[in-house]
Every structure is written in C-alpha cells, then in structure tokens.
Design an enzyme around this catalytic site. Structure first.
Site, PDB file in Angstrom:
ATOM      1  CB  CYS A 292      -1.062  -0.074   1.261  1.00  0.00           C
ATOM      2  SG  CYS A 292      -2.186  -1.266   0.828  1.00  0.00           S
ATOM      3  N   GLY A 293       2.004   1.433   0.638  1.00  0.00           N
ATOM      4  CA  GLY A 293       2.631   2.580   0.706  1.00  0.00           C
ATOM      5  C   GLY A 293       2.040   3.715   1.521  1.00  0.00           C
TER       6      GLY A 293
END
Length: 263
Positions: free
Chosen positions: A107-108
C-alpha cells in the site's frame, strides 16, 4: 495464458489452545515487466490475471497512451513475465522517469500531487451521473458477494465499475492500483464510456486511490472503508463524489453530495 490466482499448502494452525494441521490458501504474487518499443519501462507486482487490461490501464493512467489508437500491439509472455508493447509513437521523454522502476503491490504512504506525472494526468471530473442510496448499497453488496478469491484468501483488493443498474465489471488484484488499472484497461479495450460510471472499491480511499479515480475519469467512488484527509481535499478539488463506510445499510458522503439523490 493466465496463471492461478491462488496456491494452497498444508500448514500448522494454532487455535483452541492446540496445534492442528490444516490446508490454507494464499494469493499468487507475480512480477510483470512492461517493455515499450523494445525498452524496459516498469515492473508491476500483480496478480496473474487480466494482464492486457492491467497494462492498458496502467499506461493510460500514467499518460503514456490516451486511447487504444496509440497501440500497435500488446503481446503477453506470462511464461517469462513480460508484456511487450509497441506504440504508434515514441515514448514522451517526460514519462521516462518510470523506466525500470519497480511498482510494488504494497500500500505504501499516501500522497497528494507529489509526482509531476499526477499533475499532468489527473482530471477534474465532468461527470453528471447521479445515484441513490439503494444503488450505493446494492453495488457494494455485489462487490462483496463476487469477491470469491478474497473470501478464500483474505489477500486481495477488489474493485468494480458500474452504472448502478445493468453494467458491472469486477476485478481483483494484490495491488489496489492494479485492480483499478484492470478496470480502466477493460474500458479502453471495449470502448466503454467511463464518465457515466461509478467505481466501487474494497479498500481505504487514500489520496493515491482518489488520484487514480480522477485519471480514469469517473465522478463517484464508493468504498466500504474510510477516506484520508488528503483524499477528501483532492475529491473536492477534482469534483469527485467520495462515499465511504458503506456497510450495514449506512454510508458517509464526504464530497460533492449533489450526485447522491433521494430514493
């Protein structure tokens, strides 16, 4: 030819104060390297299905192509993990910042317009579509009911694009961006109008997801989860209706509520 979306193996599980042997299913992670006009462009970590749609949607959202007319052909070699793309024109040098960059499925950290390419390819929605509460609830319920691999593994993001009645397309991927790119690619490949459609998404509405929705061109995004503050700021700026926490017969409208009408 697409590979399997899942694997299974025998595992040791601890429950009820004891260890038991059982079988568990988990999702497949697959690296797909995109070659454009013979040069390496990017590697996407994805689920091994709907590769052509993924490549089309990704290239369109990054401003490499603007329609199917920009393509000579796409050849998928999933035995080696390559997508060979031939364009009708050279790559714009401004897009080469992505060359050989690995795009992870994780996801970051959310961002607003942190990349110049987002500024260039994001669009203010011109959508005039409206939907009612019953349509919102039924579209989210359909997304949940058709997410079979997620129910089996718990390891995928799910997304769909719909007009709230007859048209509906669903895609899954380990990467949340990938799921949306597959839908975008489907629409490009099949000449489906996007402006009158709604995105339905299983995950959080982050700024990245909102930017992706704006690149696709929809006016409404629905999620069973929460938005972030940056996502709502962008939704207001880009004329996108963001609806979250769609569950148990209720939901929250965070921006441009004029598109949500009374039943």
């Amino acid at each position: 030819m697409n590979r399997d979306m899942t694997y299974n193996q025998n595992i040791l599980k601890y429950e009820n104060n004891q260890f038991v042997e059982t079988t568990d299913f988990y999702v497949t992670e697959f690296p797909l390297t995109i070659m454009i006009n013979g040069e390496e462009f990017a590697t996407i970590i994805c689920s091994p299905k709907n590769f052509k749609e993924l490549v089309l949607g990704f290239l369109a959202s990054e401003g490499v192509i603007f329609s199917g007319k920009d393509l000579k052909q796409i050849t998928i070699d999933d035995s080696k993990g390559f997508a060979h793309v031939e364009l009708t024109h050279p790559i714009d040098p401004r897009t080469k910042q992505y060359t050989q960059r690995v795009l992870s499925s994780c996801c970051g950290k959310s961002r607003a317009f942190y990349f110049n390419n987002d500024v260039q390819t994001s669009k203010v929605s011109q959508s005039k579509v409206t939907i009612n509460a019953d349509q919102i609830l039924s579209m989210m319920e359909r997304l949940h009911s058709e997410s079979k691999v997620f129910k089996q593994t718990g390891g995928l993001h799910n997304a769909a694009i719909s007009d709230g009645s007859e048209f509906y397309e669903h895609r899954s991927d380990i990467g949340r961006h990938n799921a949306l790119d597959k839908l975008y690619g489907y629409c490009i490949q099949n000449n489906v109008s996007i402006r009158d459609k709604v995105l339905i998404f299983s995950g959080r509405i982050s700024s990245e997801i909102l930017i992706k929705a704006s690149k696709i061109g929809v006016g409404i995004i629905l999620s069973k989860s929460a938005p972030t503050n940056l996502a709502i700021e962008l939704a207001n700026d880009l004329n996108i209706t963001a609806v979250g926490f769609i569950r148990d017969g209720s939901f929250n409208v965070y921006s441009h509520a004029e598109r949500i009408i009374q039943n």
